[in-house]
Structures are given as structure tokens and as C-alpha cells.
Motif scaffolding. Structure first.
Motif, mmCIF file in Angstrom:
data_model
loop_
_atom_site.group_PDB
_atom_site.id
_atom_site.type_symbol
_atom_site.label_atom_id
_atom_site.label_comp_id
_atom_site.label_asym_id
_atom_site.label_seq_id
_atom_site.Cartn_x
_atom_site.Cartn_y
_atom_site.Cartn_z
ATOM 1 N N SER A 162 32.368 -33.876 1.614
ATOM 2 C CA SER A 162 33.639 -33.874 0.897
ATOM 3 C C SER A 162 33.609 -34.733 -0.360
ATOM 4 O O SER A 162 34.474 -34.608 -1.225
ATOM 5 N N LYS A 179 39.171 -32.317 1.804
ATOM 6 C CA LYS A 179 38.776 -32.952 3.055
ATOM 7 C C LYS A 179 39.360 -32.106 4.175
ATOM 8 O O LYS A 179 40.582 -32.054 4.354
ATOM 9 N N ARG A 203 33.748 -39.858 4.130
ATOM 10 C CA ARG A 203 33.540 -38.456 3.796
ATOM 11 C C ARG A 203 33.304 -37.613 5.046
ATOM 12 O O ARG A 203 32.797 -38.086 6.057
ATOM 13 N N SER A 204 33.698 -36.356 4.942
ATOM 14 C CA SER A 204 33.351 -35.362 5.947
ATOM 15 C C SER A 204 32.000 -34.771 5.578
ATOM 16 O O SER A 204 31.707 -34.558 4.402
ATOM 17 N N ASP A 241 32.850 -36.507 10.975
ATOM 18 C CA ASP A 241 33.878 -37.156 10.165
ATOM 19 C C ASP A 241 34.140 -38.541 10.725
ATOM 20 O O ASP A 241 34.539 -38.683 11.877
ATOM 21 N N ASN A 268 31.508 -30.621 -4.048
ATOM 22 C CA ASN A 268 32.896 -30.252 -3.796
ATOM 23 C C ASN A 268 33.615 -29.998 -5.112
ATOM 24 O O ASN A 268 33.823 -30.921 -5.882
ATOM 25 N N ARG A 273 38.225 -32.222 -4.315
ATOM 26 C CA ARG A 273 37.927 -33.131 -3.202
ATOM 27 C C ARG A 273 38.582 -32.709 -1.899
ATOM 28 O O ARG A 273 39.360 -33.446 -1.289
ATOM 29 N N THR A 304 42.370 -26.884 5.609
ATOM 30 C CA THR A 304 42.834 -28.158 5.072
ATOM 31 C C THR A 304 44.358 -28.177 5.080
ATOM 32 O O THR A 304 45.012 -27.168 5.345
#
Length: 406
Positions: A175, A211, A156-157, A150, A205, A209, A229
Motif C-alpha cells: 500500500s 489501503k 503498510r498492507s 497487515d 500504488n 494510497r 476498500t
């Protein structure tokens, strides 16, 4: 997608074999490993291979796992703390402390494996799927390792699959789609290359979204990714999308049942049976669990300083400030904090009781914000911890620690 599609049958590196892990034969006091030396000349002297201290102020180790099958610790190693491509997965032999680079880039001298070649939006040749800012590694399918990377912020992850034989990396999940202004005009842009592999918005995803925090787990039943999350626990089936296992909106439960965690930041996770346990803080520091099959939520340990009667478990110590936690045979180890004593290794038992453990041996000066838990040693209540750019074996029952690899 070819790298995301196949239904995964996990042959996890974290074997359930009954053979005990072999560690160095150390008796403290007396053995050289029982005394920790932090001067520059000491690094690279316990165990062979690339040392963990490379001169970077923010060189760090994240959450890893022990493989009984090859008597080794696999861990993420971030060098320098910059938003670049420098980061790696390392293997540490538990009997010797020897260090081996599995994948990634340490510096100009040491690199192994490759990611995805593409053409950048400036027309330059580039490579994606690097291990810069790698935080967590877990056992993957068929003799592989999964790694969460990350770059923080809005970047993005990514969860990457690493081939242990070659060090090569492929993408399992992200992500969001990669940013690339030239995706429609350059055949080898990252979006076009990933699209040819099947990385599209439909299967990257579908959980609005998601993350995740800087951690994840792998469901050993089916290879699904379990992502903690801010809004709940998401389950990602690689190549097929995402569903919520447990979800909340503020303090209102949307999916699953039980108390809603007051997360600020999840510092780490671990899979215990069929529950993903997460540790969070600072702020509402605590240890929580979510059942991955039912979505049921539990509070395992929590110190409520304003209303002590509402605490879960005994002990005037906050947990969840620094890094990950791990679960041994019967208890958790994490890093706790008290206003009078600072940071120290802290156990959490089945009742949720929090106990600060004073370090001895190589951890006799171990009250430091630099300490973090890397992994549990299978079948025991001993752990591997990161302290002052070295790995230590720590036994909470006695407080004794010794250097595993430096």
C-alpha cells in the motif's frame, strides 16, 4: 520489478477438476470426530502436525481456500496476535486432517521459507516480507499462494507471493513504500533493496494510497488483485498500478453504478463468478457485491432494523460481525447475530434470506463469537469453519459438524 513485472497467467490451485474432494469417512453420531473436546490434551490428536492451539489467547485462522488439485485446505494462521513476525500459511489434508507448515514462523521451533534480507535503520540485519498478522490467502499463479499481511494502523498492507516448494516469499504489492530513515545512506536498506527490485511509488500504488480492508481476491482472467476498500473496489495490476473498478465518495457514486454500500468495516470477501462479494459490520451489516468488469453494485442481503421494509431478504439476524464468509454451490455461510440468541452459523440464500443454523455434533455448543468461516468445499454447500481452535466440517442442511483437524 522482477517480482512484480511479468504478465500473470493464472494456473490457480483452486482447480475446476470434476473430481470430488475427499473428506474423512465420518458418520454422526458415533464417530469420535463428532464429539469436540476442548481440553488441552485433545489438541494435536485429530490429524498430525503442528496443532492450532499453541497457548496463545488470540491464535486465529483467517480466510483460506480449498485446492481440489491436491485435496487440501490452505489457510492463514496467526499465532499470538502480536505485531511481530509470527504467522504462517498452513496446509491441511482434507482426507486426514494432517497439518503442514508451508511458510512463515510458528515459534522458536518451527519456521519455513525466507523473505527479504535488508539492513534496518539502526544498522541491524533484518528480514522483511514476514507473515506476522496474516489475514487472507488466495490461490496465486503457477502453483503459488498469495497472502495479505497487515500490521494494522498506519503500517503498510502487503500481498506476498509464497512458493509452495520452498516457502520463500516475494512481494507482489504494497500500500506504500517501506519506511526506512537510512534509505539514501545504506546500500542494503529496505527501500534501496526494494527499489532495486522495482518497488517504487510509481508501481506500488497509484490509487491514491489505497489501503484495503483485511481481504482481497485474485481475478482468474488476468491475475489482477481486487482490493475492497472504504472508498470502493480497486483493481491492481502488479507492477503497473491501480484503477478504480467501483468508487464512491460518502454516499455519492464516482465510478460504477448501483447503491453505495454503507461500509463500516469489511469483514471478508469472496469471488463469486464476476462479482466480489463483501460482508460488512458491525453497524451497517450486510452482504454486498461489485461486478469486477462493470463496477455495478448490488445489495445481496441486509437487515434494516429501523425500517424493516427496506431490508433485503428475510430473517431477523444481523450478519457481518465476525470474520469472513464463503460461497458454496448455491448459498453463503457466515456468522450471524441475534440479540436473543447470540452468535451462530448463518446461511444467506439467493433471495438474501438469512437463516440461523443450530450446530450439532462437534458444533453442538457452537454459539460463540469464536466461530468463523474459513472456506467452502467445492461443488457442495458444505463448509470448513474455525471454532475453539479447531477446524470443523459443517453441513448447514443438517446442522451437523465434525472435527476435521485439531
Amino acid at each position: 520489478m522482477t517480482v512484480l513485472k511479468s504478465a500473470l497467467t493464472l494456473a490457480l490451485l483452486a482447480s475446476t477438476a470434476s473430481a470430488a474432494v475427499k473428506l474423512p469417512a465420518v458418520t454422526c453420531p458415533g464417530d469420535a470426530r463428532c464429539t469436540f473436546k476442548s481440553d488441552r490434551g485433545a489438541y494435536g490428536t485429530i490429524g498430525e502436525g503442528i496443532p492450532f492451539s499453541l497457548g496463545g489467547f488470540t491464535d486465529r485462522i483467517g480466510s483460506g481456500f480449498v485446492s481440489e488439485a491436491d485435496n487440501a485446505l490452505y489457510l492463514p494462521f496467526e499465532t499470538g496476535g502480536q505485531l511481530d513476525n509470527r504467522g504462517a500459511i498452513m496446509k491441511v489434508d482434507l482426507a486426514t486432517g494432517n497439518r503442514t507448515l508451508i511458510s512463515g514462523t510458528i515459534d522458536e521451533m518451527d519456521a519455513r521459507g525466507a523473505g527479504l534480507a535488508y539492513t534496518s535503520d539502526r544498522g541491524n540485519k533484518a528480514q522483511a516480507w514476514d507473515l506476522g498478522n496474516v489475514y487472507t490467502v488466495r490461490p496465486g499463479p503457477a502453483g503459488s499462494v498469495y497472502a495479505l499481511v497487515d500490521k494494522l494502523g498506519e503500517a503498510r498492507s502487503e500481498i506476498l507471493k509464497v512458493d509452495l516448494k520452498t516457502g520463500n516469499r516475494t512481494i507482489v504489492w504494497a500500500s506504500k513504500l517501506a519506511d526506512d530513515a537510512t534509505s539514501s545512506s545504506v546500500a542494503d536498506s529496505i527501500q534501496n533493496v526494494e527499489a532495486r527490485l522495482g518497488v517504487t511509488s510509481a508501481n506500488v500504488n497509484s490509487c491514491e494510497r489505497v489501503k484495503p480492508f483485511l481481504t482481497f481476491e485474485v481475478d482468474p482472467k488476468n491475475g489482477d488483485l481486487l482490493l475492497p476498500t472504504r472508498r470502493g473496489l480497486a483493481r491492481v495490476t502488479p507492477g503497473k498500478g491501480c484503477v478504480w473498478v467501483s468508487k464512491w465518495d460518502g454516499d455519492v457514486s464516482v465510478a460504477g453504478s448501483g447503491p453505495v454500500p454503507a461500509y463500516n468495516v469489511v469483514q471478508g470477501s469472496t469471488l463469486v463468478g464476476r462479482e466480489v462479494t463483501t460482508i460488512s459490520g458491525p453497524g451497517n451489516t450486510g452482504l454486498y457485491a461489485v461486478n469486477v468488469d462493470t463496477g455495478e453494485r448490488r445489495i445481496l442481503s441486509f437487515l434494516n432494523s429501523s425500517t424493516p421494509a427496506r431490508s433485503k431478504g428475510k430473517g431477523d439476524v444481523y450478519i457481518g460481525f465476525l470474520g469472513a464468509h464463503a460461497f458454496g454451490k448455491s448459498l453463503f455461510l457466515t456468522t450471524g447475530y441475534t440479540s436473543q440468541q447470540g452468535f451462530a452459523a448463518t446461511t444467506v440464500n439467493a433471495a438474501g434470506d438469512r437463516t440461523v443454523i443450530e450446530g450439532k455434533g462437534s458444533l453442538s455448543t457452537g454459539r460463540s463469537s469464536d466461530m468463523s468461516v474459513v472456506a467452502a468445499i467445492p461443488g457442495t454447500d458444505k463448509f470448513i469453519v474455525w471454532y475453539e481452535k479447531a477446524l470443523h466440517v459443517f453441513d448447514p442442511a443438517t446442522g451437523m459438524g465434525y472435527v476435521l483437524s485439531q
